[in-house]
Scaffold this active site. Sequence first.
Site, PDB file in Angstrom:
ATOM      1  CG  ASN A 101      -2.362   0.560   0.690  1.00  0.00           C
ATOM      2  OD1 ASN A 101      -2.399   1.597   0.049  1.00  0.00           O
ATOM      3  ND2 ASN A 101      -3.433  -0.129   1.009  1.00  0.00           N
ATOM      4  NE  ARG A 102      -1.920   4.611  -3.945  1.00  0.00           N
ATOM      5  CZ  ARG A 102      -2.656   3.547  -4.265  1.00  0.00           C
ATOM      6  NH1 ARG A 102      -3.176   2.764  -3.339  1.00  0.00           N
ATOM      7  NH2 ARG A 102      -2.868   3.227  -5.533  1.00  0.00           N
ATOM      8  CG  HIS A 127       1.820  -2.357  -3.813  1.00  0.00           C
ATOM      9  ND1 HIS A 127       1.106  -2.287  -2.640  1.00  0.00           N
ATOM     10  CD2 HIS A 127       0.896  -2.552  -4.791  1.00  0.00           C
ATOM     11  CE1 HIS A 127      -0.185  -2.440  -2.892  1.00  0.00           C
ATOM     12  NE2 HIS A 127      -0.351  -2.596  -4.185  1.00  0.00           N
ATOM     13  CG  HIS A 201      -1.643  -7.365  -4.715  1.00  0.00           C
ATOM     14  ND1 HIS A 201      -2.488  -7.280  -5.809  1.00  0.00           N
ATOM     15  CD2 HIS A 201      -1.571  -6.115  -4.206  1.00  0.00           C
ATOM     16  CE1 HIS A 201      -2.889  -6.033  -5.951  1.00  0.00           C
ATOM     17  NE2 HIS A 201      -2.352  -5.301  -4.994  1.00  0.00           N
ATOM     18  CE1 TYR A 203      -4.032  -7.916  -8.810  1.00  0.00           C
ATOM     19  CE2 TYR A 203      -6.075  -6.964  -9.612  1.00  0.00           C
ATOM     20  CZ  TYR A 203      -4.749  -6.830  -9.257  1.00  0.00           C
ATOM     21  OH  TYR A 203      -4.135  -5.607  -9.355  1.00  0.00           O
ATOM     22  CD  GLU A 338      -4.243  -5.416  -1.914  1.00  0.00           C
ATOM     23  OE1 GLU A 338      -3.230  -4.756  -1.616  1.00  0.00           O
ATOM     24  OE2 GLU A 338      -5.099  -4.998  -2.707  1.00  0.00           O
TER      25      GLU A 338
HETATM   26  C1  GAL Z   1      -3.765  -2.368  -4.928  1.00  0.00           C
HETATM   27  C2  GAL Z   1      -3.937  -0.910  -4.657  1.00  0.00           C
HETATM   28  C3  GAL Z   1      -4.461  -0.271  -5.913  1.00  0.00           C
HETATM   29  C4  GAL Z   1      -3.540  -0.549  -7.075  1.00  0.00           C
HETATM   30  C5  GAL Z   1      -3.284  -2.040  -7.174  1.00  0.00           C
HETATM   31  C6  GAL Z   1      -2.272  -2.381  -8.227  1.00  0.00           C
HETATM   32  O1  GAL Z   1      -3.271  -3.005  -3.789  1.00  0.00           O
HETATM   33  O2  GAL Z   1      -4.825  -0.726  -3.582  1.00  0.00           O
HETATM   34  O3  GAL Z   1      -4.635   1.114  -5.741  1.00  0.00           O
HETATM   35  O4  GAL Z   1      -2.344   0.144  -6.894  1.00  0.00           O
HETATM   36  O5  GAL Z   1      -2.847  -2.550  -5.964  1.00  0.00           O
HETATM   37  O6  GAL Z   1      -2.703  -2.015  -9.485  1.00  0.00           O
END
Ligand code: GAL
Length: 374
Positions: A101-102, A127, A201, A203, A338
């Site tokens: 995250n940021r 990340h 992470h 999906y 996540e």
């Molecule tokens: C997620 C994040 C999104 C985007 C994504 C990667 O974890 O919350 O904003 O950055 O990863 O595309």
Amino acid sequence: MNLRRISLLLILLLATAVAVDAQVTKQPFGKTPDGQQIDLYTLRNAHGVEAKIMNYGAIVTSLKVPDRNGKFDDVVLGFSDFDSYLKNDPYFGAIVGRYGNRIAKGRFTLNGVEYKLATNNGENHLHGGIKGFDKVVWTAHQLTTKAGPAVALTYLSKDGEEGYPGNLTANVVYTLTNNDELKIDYTVTTDKDTVHNLTHHSYFNLAGEGSGDILNHVVTINANRFVPTDAGSIPTGELKSVAGTPFDFLKPMAIGARINQDDEQLKFGNGYDHTWVINGRPGVMRFAATAYDATSGRVMQVWTTEPGVQFYTGNFLNGTKTGKSGKAYERRNGFCFETQHYPDSPNHPSFPTTTLKKGQTYKSTTIYRFSTKR
Ligand code: GAL
């Protein structure tokens, strides 16, 4: 014990060892541009559930689970060949770190020293930076545990890497349990005070990767509050009640039911891309979220010891990545749960701390549990 009994016992022991061993296999998957060998570990549990994990980025490349009729499908997005993972900008299946995250403007202060991190998401750090844990080669070895087949991955992130202080050792064990769970155990240590926030992470698309969008999946999140952000997805500092907002998933709700509502937070995230504050005590294993796909009957429950869960609905997928079954991944073709600490925690003293002190050991566990219902 007579000789016959002893030899019978030996045969039995040997047979068990062989059966357990057969649950993890390893095959070459590719080579990094600088020539490092990448292997793919296949974990198979007693029910035929199968996970594939590689030592690059500790990435889960495939996860096959049965639907309500026993038909197996791969429920995670990813690529069929290694080279595509070198351009894995959506972070498919990876362990992200050192800080998932940021971090606002890529800056934080620790023990009176300001650290400047790589900025790779506008003015912010995302990340782990330009070369995060998702883009490095981990040391891997297979394990056979009572719970099921496993692979242990270790990465030493050097002092100063991407701007972070301290030599940090991250150890991640993926176990595919015989209860049809993908269990992730994290152990993190450092030789100098630092910050960290590792997460996974994948999906998910419970109808099978490449089968379209996830808007009909029905989701529950065990959280009375979430972490609102500004337009750059940086927390405002408030923990906001979900009551009366499209962020209320306390009762099961289709992902798509409210995603296009005229809501400032949904606009900032381009959909759901926020951390929910999981009810209960951080550090204690508790129910975080569940997703259900009615077409396949697949259910995924998420349990964790982490304080939060980032629910991201694949808003930035745009059809430019072709997945394992040859189909382009379009917007919202997968979602992530996540489990993690809140974004930008190093700059929010009121959030649960992400500081890891020299000599401390941080432990955390997350479980993705699969089942079906009629
Ligand atoms: C997620 C994040 C999104 C985007 C994504 C990667 O974890 O919350 O904003 O950055 O990863 O595309």
